[in-house]
Design an enzyme around this catalytic site. Structure first.
Site, PDB file in Angstrom:
ATOM      1  CB  SER A   1       3.990 -10.977  -7.151  1.00 31.95           C
ATOM      2  OG  SER A   1       4.930 -10.867  -6.110  1.00 31.95           O
ATOM      3  CG  ASP A   2       4.308  -7.738  -2.559  1.00 29.02           C
ATOM      4  OD1 ASP A   2       4.751  -8.764  -3.083  1.00 29.02           O
ATOM      5  OD2 ASP A   2       4.478  -7.458  -1.363  1.00 29.02           O
ATOM      6  CE  LYS A   3       8.270  -6.103  -1.405  1.00 30.19           C
ATOM      7  NZ  LYS A   3       7.089  -6.573  -0.676  1.00 30.19           N
TER       8      LYS A   3
ATOM      9  CB  THR B   1       6.876 -12.070  -3.417  1.00 33.33           C
ATOM     10  OG1 THR B   1       6.820 -10.837  -2.706  1.00 33.33           O
ATOM     11  CG2 THR B   1       5.854 -13.013  -2.823  1.00 33.33           C
TER      12      THR B   1
END
Length: 399
Positions: free
Chosen positions: A329-331, A334
């Site tokens: 996941s990017d952050k 999310t």
């Protein structure tokens, strides 16, 4: 040159518009050219084929075969209860198929859920006059007016902005609102360009005028919708295991049936009696309850996820998620609820809960600051303090 790098007047000139918007005749022509501003459903598998698929997968075919054998046995030797067995198996097939289809049909509301994130109406300037129109007839070159609480109806380039901050969490999962202005920006990425506002995002504070650059499926929101609909179906680990188990059971049941038929013939039993006994062995070894049990377990998991606003389009995806060992996941936003909550509070000596509550109640009205960094800090502070205020309200006795 990218639209974000152009000045407001240059952007209007490129799109053949002006700060006063498009004339009505030109807007009507562009609507015919570019189509309506809405999330379109991609052509998919017809409803009748999705319905039929629930009754012809491998395990369902085994059950159909078992029901046919039961009716054959009843016809050959009436009164043995095989007809009832056949109808029971048929009921299992029908109930399971209808239930599975209903779950998938409801899950197809993913596109409708995305459509709900786009506004139904928007305020636009056309021919120098400002009016409220249906958001679906907005076209490139229109000038839309946005203010606090509005949802952005299309992919727009700001031409005027005053204290504008936008919530991008529907597209990025980022919890903090971002400041936006009308100054040209060297950043080409739509999500990072300060002079662009995107369809489906929400204005948190301020107001502005924005030039529509793209509508419908040509926006970031439209591309997300297409990805949601175009996701291919893959066989899940559970489906592979059920298929393997189904094949094993079919082979085992058939093998036992043939073996007992041969044993019956070897010990001198009549042909029909040996055959009916073999059919009974085959039908008895088919686990009719396996299919509805698996479907019900997956449906219950789907409903639990739906209560947490996680939409599952296909039932086997629930089990596939349980088999996941790594999630990239990017952050963190999310994966979380996009919300901060107070869990523990430290007060200065002599301070009381009531005193802290009064301070917090006054803090949550903060709106903006001169620097973006301070604005971010205050936005996070507002969320945390509001949660604390609610927590204290529950603890503080009335009066």
């Amino acid at each position: 040159m990218h639209i974000a790098a152009l000045g407001p007047d240059e952007a209007c000139e490129r799109l053949g518009s002006s700060r006063d918007g498009l004339p009505e005749a030109e807007a009507a022509r562009r609507l015919r050219e570019f189509g309506p501003n809405r999330v379109e459903a991609l052509p998919g598998v017809p409803l009748w084929r999705r319905f039929a698929a629930q009754f012809v997968h491998f395990f369902a075919l085994i059950l159909w075969f078992a029901a046919g054998l039961a009716w054959f046995a009843e016809r050959a030797q009436p009164g043995q209860g095989m007809a009832e067995m056949g109808f029971a198996i048929l009921a299992v097939i029908l109930v399971n198929g209808l239930f599975s289809f209903w779950q998938e049909y409801r899950a197809e509301a993913a596109v409708e859920a995305l459509r709900a994130l786009l506004p139904q109406q928007a305020t636009v300037a056309r021919g120098g006059a400002t009016r409220l129109i249906d958001a679906s007839i907005i076209v490139p070159g229109d000038v839309v007016l946005i203010e606090e609480g509005d949802r952005v109806p299309a992919y727009c380039r700001l031409i005027e902005a005053l204290g504008l901050r936008v919530d991008l969490s529907t597209l990025t999962g980022e919890s903090l609102p971002k400041a936006r202005d009308a100054q040209p920006c060297g950043e080409m990425a739509p999500l990072r360009a300060r002079d662009l506002v995107l369809a489906g995002t929400t204005v948190i504070s301020g107001r502005g005028r924005a030039l529509v650059h793209a509508t419908g499926r040509h926006t970031e929101f439209g591309r997300i919708s297409e990805l949601t609909q175009a996701t291919g179906e893959r066989i899940s680990p559970l489906q592979r295991e059920v298929a393997r188990l189904s094949g094993f059971i079919a082979a085992l049941a058939t093998g036992l049936g043939v073996a007992f038929f041969l044993i019956g013939q070897a010990i001198g039993l009549p042909f029909w009696e040996s055959l009916m006994f073999a059919v009974g062995i085959i039908v008895a070894n088919v686990p009719e309850g396996l299919l509805p049990t698996v479907t019900l377990a997956l449906a219950m998991a789907t409903q639990r996820m739906a209560r947490r606003n996680a939409l599952v389009r296909h039932l086997p995806a629930v089990e596939a998620l349980g088999c996941t060992s790594v999630i990239i996941s990017d952050k963190t936003g999310t994966l979380t609820c996009n919300r901060m909550s107070v869990r523990r509070l430290w007060l200065p000596e002599g301070a009381t809960d009531a005193h802290a509550l009064r301070v917090m109640a006054g803090c949550h009205t903060l709106r903006r600051a001169s620097r973006e960094g301070a604005s971010r800090c205050f936005a996070a502070l507002m969320i945390a303090l509001e949660e604390a205020r609610k927590w204290f309200a529950r603890r503080t006795p009335p009066g």
